[in-house]
Scaffold this motif. Structure first.
Motif, PDB file in Angstrom:
ATOM      1  N   ASN A 163       0.660  -1.580   0.294  1.00  0.00           N
ATOM      2  CA  ASN A 163       0.236  -0.172  -0.083  1.00  0.00           C
ATOM      3  C   ASN A 163       0.809   1.421  -0.123  1.00  0.00           C
ATOM      4  OD1 ASN A 163      -2.561  -1.206  -0.014  1.00  0.00           O
ATOM      5  ND2 ASN A 163      -2.383  -1.596   2.186  1.00  0.00           N
ATOM      6  N   CYS A 223       0.557   4.169  -2.847  1.00  0.00           N
ATOM      7  CA  CYS A 223       0.159   5.387  -2.676  1.00  0.00           C
ATOM      8  C   CYS A 223       1.159   6.251  -3.074  1.00  0.00           C
ATOM      9  CB  CYS A 223       0.170   5.593  -1.315  1.00  0.00           C
ATOM     10  SG  CYS A 223      -0.860   5.263   0.229  1.00  0.00           S
ATOM     11  N   ASP A 252      -0.255   9.154  -6.600  1.00  0.00           N
ATOM     12  CA  ASP A 252       0.791  10.011  -6.198  1.00  0.00           C
ATOM     13  C   ASP A 252       1.120  10.752  -7.489  1.00  0.00           C
ATOM     14  OD1 ASP A 252       0.012  12.715  -4.973  1.00  0.00           O
ATOM     15  OD2 ASP A 252       3.229  12.707  -3.927  1.00  0.00           O
ATOM     16  N   ILE A 272      -5.014   9.754  -4.208  1.00  0.00           N
ATOM     17  CA  ILE A 272      -4.499   9.214  -3.532  1.00  0.00           C
ATOM     18  C   ILE A 272      -3.703  10.769  -3.847  1.00  0.00           C
ATOM     19  CG2 ILE A 272      -2.478   8.025  -2.106  1.00  0.00           C
ATOM     20  CD1 ILE A 272      -5.526   7.171  -1.535  1.00  0.00           C
ATOM     21  N   GLN A 320      -0.583  13.196  -1.744  1.00  0.00           N
ATOM     22  CA  GLN A 320       0.433  13.432  -0.529  1.00  0.00           C
ATOM     23  C   GLN A 320       0.143  14.624   0.330  1.00  0.00           C
ATOM     24  OE1 GLN A 320       4.615  12.790  -0.429  1.00  0.00           O
ATOM     25  NE2 GLN A 320       5.090  11.874   1.658  1.00  0.00           N
ATOM     26  N   TYR A 357      -0.436  10.655   3.194  1.00  0.00           N
ATOM     27  CA  TYR A 357      -1.521  10.759   1.925  1.00  0.00           C
ATOM     28  C   TYR A 357      -3.010  10.663   2.141  1.00  0.00           C
ATOM     29  CZ  TYR A 357       2.689   8.998  -0.364  1.00  0.00           C
ATOM     30  OH  TYR A 357       4.080   8.614  -1.197  1.00  0.00           O
ATOM     31  N   ASN A 387      -6.793  10.625   0.987  1.00  0.00           N
ATOM     32  CA  ASN A 387      -8.238  10.107  -0.562  1.00  0.00           C
ATOM     33  C   ASN A 387      -8.547  11.641  -0.752  1.00  0.00           C
ATOM     34  OD1 ASN A 387      -9.633   9.058  -2.269  1.00  0.00           O
ATOM     35  ND2 ASN A 387     -10.957   7.561  -0.098  1.00  0.00           N
ATOM     36  N   GLU A 426      -8.299   1.942   5.057  1.00  0.00           N
ATOM     37  CA  GLU A 426      -7.903   2.648   5.005  1.00  0.00           C
ATOM     38  C   GLU A 426      -6.849   3.310   6.035  1.00  0.00           C
ATOM     39  OE1 GLU A 426     -10.736   4.663   1.682  1.00  0.00           O
ATOM     40  OE2 GLU A 426     -11.096   4.568   3.901  1.00  0.00           O
ATOM     41  N   TRP A 440      -4.011   1.141   4.702  1.00  0.00           N
ATOM     42  CA  TRP A 440      -3.274   1.907   3.682  1.00  0.00           C
ATOM     43  C   TRP A 440      -2.499   2.933   4.454  1.00  0.00           C
ATOM     44  CZ3 TRP A 440      -3.730   2.849  -2.291  1.00  0.00           C
ATOM     45  CH2 TRP A 440      -4.631   1.901  -2.615  1.00  0.00           C
ATOM     46  N   LEU A 497      -4.053   6.308   5.442  1.00  0.00           N
ATOM     47  CA  LEU A 497      -3.999   7.419   4.886  1.00  0.00           C
ATOM     48  C   LEU A 497      -4.334   7.855   6.577  1.00  0.00           C
ATOM     49  CD1 LEU A 497      -6.896   6.312   2.451  1.00  0.00           C
ATOM     50  CD2 LEU A 497      -4.241   7.196   1.882  1.00  0.00           C
TER      51      LEU A 497
END
Length: 291
Positions: free
Chosen positions: A60, A64, A68, A95, A97, A102, A104, A127, A131, A133
């Protein structure tokens, strides 16, 4: 301006062979919307994750970073096409930064070059824990030529508080780009879209990803959706509150025209008025009693 023609997209996962091919397919979808005289296009959450099918499977963090890397191209593409087509484009979510990690982010592009963004507030366990995030912490009330709008991305629509805050601040259209990889996930989001339309007496437009990749990736493999535009289940709207919906899990666009003057009629003359008939004093008292 009281009417708005919306194109909400059931975006089909297909076998793409290059990034250029992806952008060509995206341009074709936008041109179809132009031919249908759409004024607003709503693409799904994680729409650029389709690009992960071009590279070997990643973890992941790598995914990301890879997604990005398309942020500048993504922004330039949709800014250009919004201006060229004279359509407002909710370009799903992407996605990208930020300083602390990061996020969403849903992007909304306007023909005059304006770009509005909304970071997803409520992150799913995947997520948050896989992820890694970061969740959004500020609601963007977006001013448009037809009124105020807000973007609640997928899981966000399952939380009535943020939709009520948006409605109280004048929002009459909630845009819900989604990506659900199971039928259960889709139905959660769909039913909550309709619930938010009923309780706030406003319109909700849902988009999503459908189909499957020939070779799945950990971050995106298949999608379930039946996109649509929803209204209160009350006069002057259809009994079920469905203004238009697509065919389940088909790669297609759903077109419908919403009339905000009818929404105002509903708020004034509906059989019920949940937007106005709240009991904040009761809720506050009961909340304190619970503690």
């Amino acid at each position: 301006m009281t009417t708005l023609k919306i194109a909400t997209i059931q975006y089909g996962l297909t076998d793409i062979h290059s990034a250029e091919h992806y952008w060509e397919l995206m341009a074709e979808k936008l041109q179809e919307a132009v031919r249908q005289e759409a004024e607003l296009v709503v693409l799904p959450e994680y729409v650029t994750a389709h690009l992960l099918s071009l590279v070997p499977a990643m973890d992941n963090e790598e995914a990301c970073r890879y997604l990005d890397s398309f942020t500048t191209v993504y922004r330039n593409f949709f800014q250009h096409h919004s201006k060229e087509t004279d359509m407002v484009i909710v370009a799903g979510s992407h996605i990208c930064q930020e300083a602390d990690g990061y996020v969403n982010t849903a992007f909304m592009f306007f023909p005059d070059g304006r770009v509005e963004t909304q970071n997803k507030f409520h992150l799913t366990p995947e997520e948050k824990h896989r992820w890694l995030l970061k969740g959004g912490d500020s609601l963007n009330i977006i001013h448009t030529r037809w009124g105020k709008a807000a973007i609640l991305t997928c899981y966000d629509i399952e939380f009535p508080e943020i939709a009520r805050i948006a409605a109280a601040r004048g929002v009459e259209l909630i845009l819900c780009p989604s990506y659900t990889d199971s039928a259960a996930g889709y139905h959660r989001v769909r039913h909550c879209c309709q619930a938010r339309a009923v309780e706030n007496q406003l319109f909700v437009a849902l988009s999503g990803i459908v189909g499957s990749l020939p070779v799945g990736r950990p971050q995106i493999d298949e999608g379930h959706c039946q996109a649509g535009v929803f209204a209160p289940c009350d006069v002057p709207f259809p009994n079920d509150g469905i203004l238009m919906s697509g065919r389940l899990n088909e790669n297609m666009a759903v077109y419908t025209t919403v009339d905000f003057s009818e929404l105002h009629k509903n708020r004034k003359h509906g059989v019920v008025a949940p937007f106005y008939d709240r009991r904040p004093d009761l809720y506050e008292r009961e909340e304190k009693a619970r503690v």
